[in-house]
Design a protein around this motif. Structure first.
Motif, PDB file in Angstrom:
ATOM      1  N   VAL A  28       0.810  -1.217   0.000  1.00  0.00           N
ATOM      2  CA  VAL A  28       0.000   0.000   0.000  1.00  0.00           C
ATOM      3  C   VAL A  28       0.842   1.266   0.000  1.00  0.00           C
ATOM      4  O   VAL A  28       0.366   2.343  -0.360  1.00  0.00           O
ATOM      5  CB  VAL A  28      -1.009   0.011   1.174  1.00  0.00           C
ATOM      6  N   SER A  29       2.101   1.147   0.405  1.00  0.00           N
ATOM      7  CA  SER A  29       3.007   2.291   0.405  1.00  0.00           C
ATOM      8  C   SER A  29       4.418   1.755   0.227  1.00  0.00           C
ATOM      9  O   SER A  29       4.762   0.710   0.792  1.00  0.00           O
ATOM     10  CB  SER A  29       2.883   3.067   1.714  1.00  0.00           C
ATOM     11  N   SER A  30       5.225   2.459  -0.573  1.00  0.00           N
ATOM     12  CA  SER A  30       6.585   1.964  -0.805  1.00  0.00           C
ATOM     13  C   SER A  30       7.555   3.090  -1.110  1.00  0.00           C
ATOM     14  O   SER A  30       7.170   4.154  -1.581  1.00  0.00           O
ATOM     15  CB  SER A  30       6.610   0.942  -1.941  1.00  0.00           C
ATOM     16  N   SER A  51      13.630   6.133  -5.003  1.00  0.00           N
ATOM     17  CA  SER A  51      12.692   6.128  -6.122  1.00  0.00           C
ATOM     18  C   SER A  51      11.493   5.254  -5.771  1.00  0.00           C
ATOM     19  O   SER A  51      11.410   4.713  -4.671  1.00  0.00           O
ATOM     20  CB  SER A  51      13.372   5.610  -7.394  1.00  0.00           C
ATOM     21  N   THR A  52      10.611   5.100  -6.718  1.00  0.00           N
ATOM     22  CA  THR A  52       9.413   4.272  -6.564  1.00  0.00           C
ATOM     23  C   THR A  52       8.660   4.643  -5.291  1.00  0.00           C
ATOM     24  O   THR A  52       8.280   3.793  -4.498  1.00  0.00           O
ATOM     25  CB  THR A  52       9.763   2.766  -6.590  1.00  0.00           C
ATOM     26  N   VAL A  53       8.466   5.919  -5.111  1.00  0.00           N
ATOM     27  CA  VAL A  53       7.732   6.435  -3.951  1.00  0.00           C
ATOM     28  C   VAL A  53       6.249   6.428  -4.304  1.00  0.00           C
ATOM     29  O   VAL A  53       5.832   7.069  -5.258  1.00  0.00           O
ATOM     30  CB  VAL A  53       8.202   7.866  -3.602  1.00  0.00           C
ATOM     31  N   MET A  54       5.458   5.667  -3.546  1.00  0.00           N
ATOM     32  CA  MET A  54       4.034   5.618  -3.846  1.00  0.00           C
ATOM     33  C   MET A  54       3.236   5.219  -2.613  1.00  0.00           C
ATOM     34  O   MET A  54       3.740   4.560  -1.710  1.00  0.00           O
ATOM     35  CB  MET A  54       3.733   4.639  -4.995  1.00  0.00           C
ATOM     36  N   THR A  55       2.007   5.662  -2.609  1.00  0.00           N
ATOM     37  CA  THR A  55       1.006   5.217  -1.652  1.00  0.00           C
ATOM     38  C   THR A  55      -0.311   5.119  -2.399  1.00  0.00           C
ATOM     39  O   THR A  55      -0.678   6.045  -3.134  1.00  0.00           O
ATOM     40  CB  THR A  55       0.863   6.189  -0.460  1.00  0.00           C
ATOM     41  N   ARG A  66       5.685   8.938   4.849  1.00  0.00           N
ATOM     42  CA  ARG A  66       6.605   9.682   5.720  1.00  0.00           C
ATOM     43  C   ARG A  66       7.362   8.725   6.633  1.00  0.00           C
ATOM     44  O   ARG A  66       8.576   8.855   6.823  1.00  0.00           O
ATOM     45  CB  ARG A  66       5.832  10.710   6.547  1.00  0.00           C
ATOM     46  N   TYR A  67       6.658   7.752   7.171  1.00  0.00           N
ATOM     47  CA  TYR A  67       7.281   6.741   8.021  1.00  0.00           C
ATOM     48  C   TYR A  67       8.394   6.014   7.261  1.00  0.00           C
ATOM     49  O   TYR A  67       9.507   5.842   7.770  1.00  0.00           O
ATOM     50  CB  TYR A  67       6.218   5.754   8.514  1.00  0.00           C
ATOM     51  N   LEU A  73      15.980   7.400   5.420  1.00  0.00           N
ATOM     52  CA  LEU A  73      16.969   8.448   5.714  1.00  0.00           C
ATOM     53  C   LEU A  73      17.775   8.114   6.961  1.00  0.00           C
ATOM     54  O   LEU A  73      19.006   8.284   6.976  1.00  0.00           O
ATOM     55  CB  LEU A  73      16.279   9.801   5.851  1.00  0.00           C
ATOM     56  N   ASN A  74      17.126   7.630   7.993  1.00  0.00           N
ATOM     57  CA  ASN A  74      17.840   7.268   9.226  1.00  0.00           C
ATOM     58  C   ASN A  74      18.795   6.107   9.004  1.00  0.00           C
ATOM     59  O   ASN A  74      19.895   6.089   9.550  1.00  0.00           O
ATOM     60  CB  ASN A  74      16.855   6.936  10.340  1.00  0.00           C
ATOM     61  N   GLU A  75      18.382   5.149   8.206  1.00  0.00           N
ATOM     62  CA  GLU A  75      19.225   3.985   7.960  1.00  0.00           C
ATOM     63  C   GLU A  75      20.435   4.298   7.086  1.00  0.00           C
ATOM     64  O   GLU A  75      21.516   3.747   7.281  1.00  0.00           O
ATOM     65  CB  GLU A  75      18.406   2.877   7.297  1.00  0.00           C
ATOM     66  N   TRP A  76      20.293   5.210   6.127  1.00  0.00           N
ATOM     67  CA  TRP A  76      21.342   5.431   5.143  1.00  0.00           C
ATOM     68  C   TRP A  76      22.168   6.696   5.341  1.00  0.00           C
ATOM     69  O   TRP A  76      23.225   6.831   4.715  1.00  0.00           O
ATOM     70  CB  TRP A  76      20.729   5.436   3.740  1.00  0.00           C
TER      71      TRP A  76
END
Length: 91
Positions: A28-30, A51-55, A66-67, A73-76
């Motif tokens: 549902v979100s990626s 990339s491939t940002v979708m909901t 956002r989650y 961002l925190n991981e990388w």
């Protein structure tokens, strides 16, 4: 969504990392991370492309993307030289 054909075509390897929220077996979100290791002016660099940002429409305005973005961002942020967003509009 099935990724078999995409995977068999060689588009999914250790440099492609999908982050997804799945509900009832549906993504549902990626957000996807593509790791790009390059040599620039004789220095090894690691750039992370988002990339491939979708909901899906019915799951929007719930903070899901956002989650995922904050998790990426925190991981990388300490693991690469730069993070950038690849954006395209598909009509």
């Amino acid at each position: 969504m099935k990724f078999d054909k995409w995977y068999q075509s060689g588009y999914w390897d250790d440099h492609f990392i999908p982050y997804m929220i799945v509900h009832n077996d549906i993504a549902v979100s990626s957000v996807a991370v593509c790791i790009n290791d390059i040599c620039w002016k004789d220095q090894q660099k690691r750039y992370v492309q988002i990339s491939t940002v979708m909901t899906l429409p019915e799951y929007r305005n719930k903070g899901l993307n956002r989650y995922l973005m904050e998790a990426v961002l925190n991981e990388w942020k300490e693991e690469c030289d730069a993070i950038y967003l690849l954006s395209m509009i598909l009509w």
